[in-house]
Design an enzyme around this catalytic site. Structure first.
Site, mmCIF file in Angstrom:
data_model
loop_
_atom_site.group_PDB
_atom_site.id
_atom_site.type_symbol
_atom_site.label_atom_id
_atom_site.label_comp_id
_atom_site.label_asym_id
_atom_site.label_seq_id
_atom_site.Cartn_x
_atom_site.Cartn_y
_atom_site.Cartn_z
ATOM 1 C CE1 TYR A 520 -3.972 -2.036 0.163
ATOM 2 C CE2 TYR A 520 -2.856 -3.189 1.947
ATOM 3 C CZ TYR A 520 -3.878 -3.120 1.027
ATOM 4 O OH TYR A 520 -4.803 -4.111 0.948
ATOM 5 C CG LEU A 521 3.012 2.304 3.095
ATOM 6 C CD1 LEU A 521 4.003 2.091 4.234
ATOM 7 C CD2 LEU A 521 2.193 3.564 3.329
#
Length: 562
Positions: A520-521
């Site tokens: 997600y990052l």
């Protein structure tokens, strides 16, 4: 760096992209590597039932060994696990065995467990020469099965080994834990490769389920596992050209959301007042997906029976409304099982309009009724795509995770690398909490913390002693005071590092930091931060992540902003 075309970042990716949908022109590989066949128990290792030795058939014996190998784990004490195991184990038994073995409590797996433990210890105690032999054998397997030819490149394959059979564990309180994951045979496997390539040879005496030549997908082999009925794939390694492109594109879509997220938020706030009930439900769902990073829901694999939900599939029983008292904020209490049966529990203050709508949605409904009965994930994503090309509910999760990390890292200052890393992990942890990335504390947590605390106490004693010696040296005006000062400084640095490490471990014990890093990052945020803060990248990303995000490492400048 954001304006650069991905295909000019490094030489390997400079080639022209194919037309839409086409992933490759040539693909050749050896097929997946199958685990070795089961080896029967030696004659001196016996299974007992009701106190008597029983010679099991090979199929039943193999499954019994799976259970015996897990006796040290708390799974085997859980009723659901034990019931599922016994049910599936009996399916592998002969009729005679089924008539005899009916009660798991009368089964004695002790000798099987002891043999397994001995094998584990023996592997730990292999000589240097034996370890080298094993390493060379594994390398030979890797060279044969671990690479493919993709167009003009020899690319590494990620998971080329088919998982051996065993017992399903799942995460959280999964209702299927303890079920038998059956051995995958070549007859279960679909192979994907070029028509003009050398088709992989199946193991002797076997044949493939099917051979396909589909260049619109990136998987090399596929099969369906029996427990949840989900498709498993052999894919390219994370640092391959195709995987890198896919990652880069994912984060670029999330970055584009930044430019229109304010307009989208204004729109769903307006839609909370819509005369159309479906529009109101969509607005509330989007509000939760945006504010709480909830998954959209309706994403279960075929055959999956666990009662897990996401935002769009929430039921009335999953939320409790707490009216505002004495001018306080309205609160929504969430309690449901999310992905992988991880419990999501949260009390969230919401606007009066959202609260009023939720009350309306719940009117005349029972606990098992859908909260959003006029909405599903497809409808929500269709609406989002009309607002921005490529936008889905999942993109909000990536966007909010990445923007949260960037905001948390902004303005962090420290001279000490250990303190910088603690700050980074705290920023990462804020994302993990947002995304509900929980884990059970490691089994060895208390032991390792006690060991670290003992080291801290020992270092404190050394520091006190060093300070006394420095004071004495200064008093006596000895020439050794400089070296004593260095000793004190070194002890202080080491003590600080250990104390920061202890704080970090304690704060991380129930949070999984790796999930958000992996999925997600935007990695460019972390790479740019490391460059700006002069922190070695390997302190933040392990080798797997550095390989996966090679594209980000190559392209990111210190001034990168998500």
């Amino acid at each position: 760096a954001s304006e650069k075309s991905f295909h000019f970042i490094c030489q390997r990716w400079e080639e022209e992209k194919y037309e839409d949908g086409i992933k490759w022109k040539f693909l050749e590989h050896k097929g997946p590597y199958f685990p070795p066949e089961y080896q029967p128990l030696p004659d001196n290792v016996k299974f007992f039932y009701d106190g008597k030795a029983v010679k099991l058939s090979l199929a039943a014996e193999e499954v019994a060994l799976f259970f015996a190998q897990m006796l040290d784990h708390e799974y085997t004490t859980k009723e659901v696990f034990r019931n599922n195991f016994l049910k599936d184990w009996r399916k592998e038994m002969t009729l005679e065995e089924r008539m005899l073995i009916t009660d798991l409590n009368k089964c004695d797996f002790g000798e099987l467990h002891a043999m397994h433990k001995q094998k584990v210890e023996a592997r730990k105690n292999l000589s240097k020469e034996e370890k080298q032999i094993n390493k060379e054998a594994n390398q030979k397997i890797l060279e044969e099965f671990g690479y493919c030819m993709l167009d003009h490149h020899r690319e590494r394959i990620g998971n080329f080994k088919i998982e051996p059979p065993g017992l399903f564990r799942g995460r959280g309180d999964h209702p299927k834990q303890g079920m038998l994951k059956k051995r995958i045979q070549p007859e279960d496997v679909i192979i994907n490769c070029s028509r003009n390539s050398h088709i992989p040879e199946p193991p002797t005496g076997h044949k493939w389920k099917e051979v396909r030549h589909d260049n619109t997908v990136t998987w090399l082999a596929s099969w369906t596992e029996n427990v949840q009925g989900s498709c498993k794939y052999v894919m390219l390694n994370a640092n391959s050209k195709l995987k890198g492109e896919k990652d880069w594109e994912k984060y670029e879509v999330a970055r584009k959301l930044k430019s229109c997220v304010d307009a989208i938020r204004s729109q769903y706030q307006e839609d909370l007042k819509s005369k159309q009930m479906g529009t109101r439900q969509r607005a509330v769902a989007l509000y939760f997906i945006d504010k709480l990073a909830l998954r959209a829901g309706n994403e279960k694999e075929e055959g999956e029976t666990a009662d897990t939900v996401g935002c769009c599939s929430l039921r009335v029983e999953h939320i409790t409304l707490h009216d505002a008292l004495d001018g306080e904020t309205c609160v929504v209490e969430f309690d449901f099982l999310g992905k992988d049966c991880i419990r999501y529990y949260n009390k969230v203050p919401v606007s009066k309009r959202v609260f009023k709508n939720l009350k309306l949605f719940m009117e005349n409904k029972q606990e098992g009724d859908d909260l959003f009965d006029r909405l599903n994930t497809n409808m929500l994503n269709k609406h989002l795509t009309s607002l921005m090309p490529g936008l889905t509910a999942k993109v909000f999760r990536t966007y909010n995770a990445s923007i949260t990390l960037q905001q948390q890292l902004k303005g962090l200052t420290s001279d000490n690398v250990a303190e910088k890393l603690l700050s980074y992990n705290r920023a990462n942890r804020a994302v993990a909490v947002l995304c509900n990335h929980q884990r059970a504390p490691p089994k060895t947590f208390e032991q390792s913390m006690a060991s670290l605390q003992a080291k801290i106490e020992s270092r404190k004693e050394q520091l006190e002693l060093a300070k006394k010696e420095l004071k004495l040296a200064k008093k006596e005006a000895k020439g050794s005071s400089d070296s004593k000062l260095l000793t004190v400084q070194r002890c202080e640095e080491q003590l600080l590092k250990m104390e920061v490490q202890a704080t970090d471990r304690e704060e991380n014990k129930q949070i999984a930091l790796s999930t958000s890093k992996l999925n997600y990052l935007d990695p460019r945020i972390s790479v740019a931060w490391c460059k700006n803060m002069e922190v070695p990248l390997d302190k933040v990303y392990n080798k797997t992540l550095r390989d996966k995000f090679a594209w980000a490492i190559d392209m990111t400048e210190p001034d990168f902003v998500f």
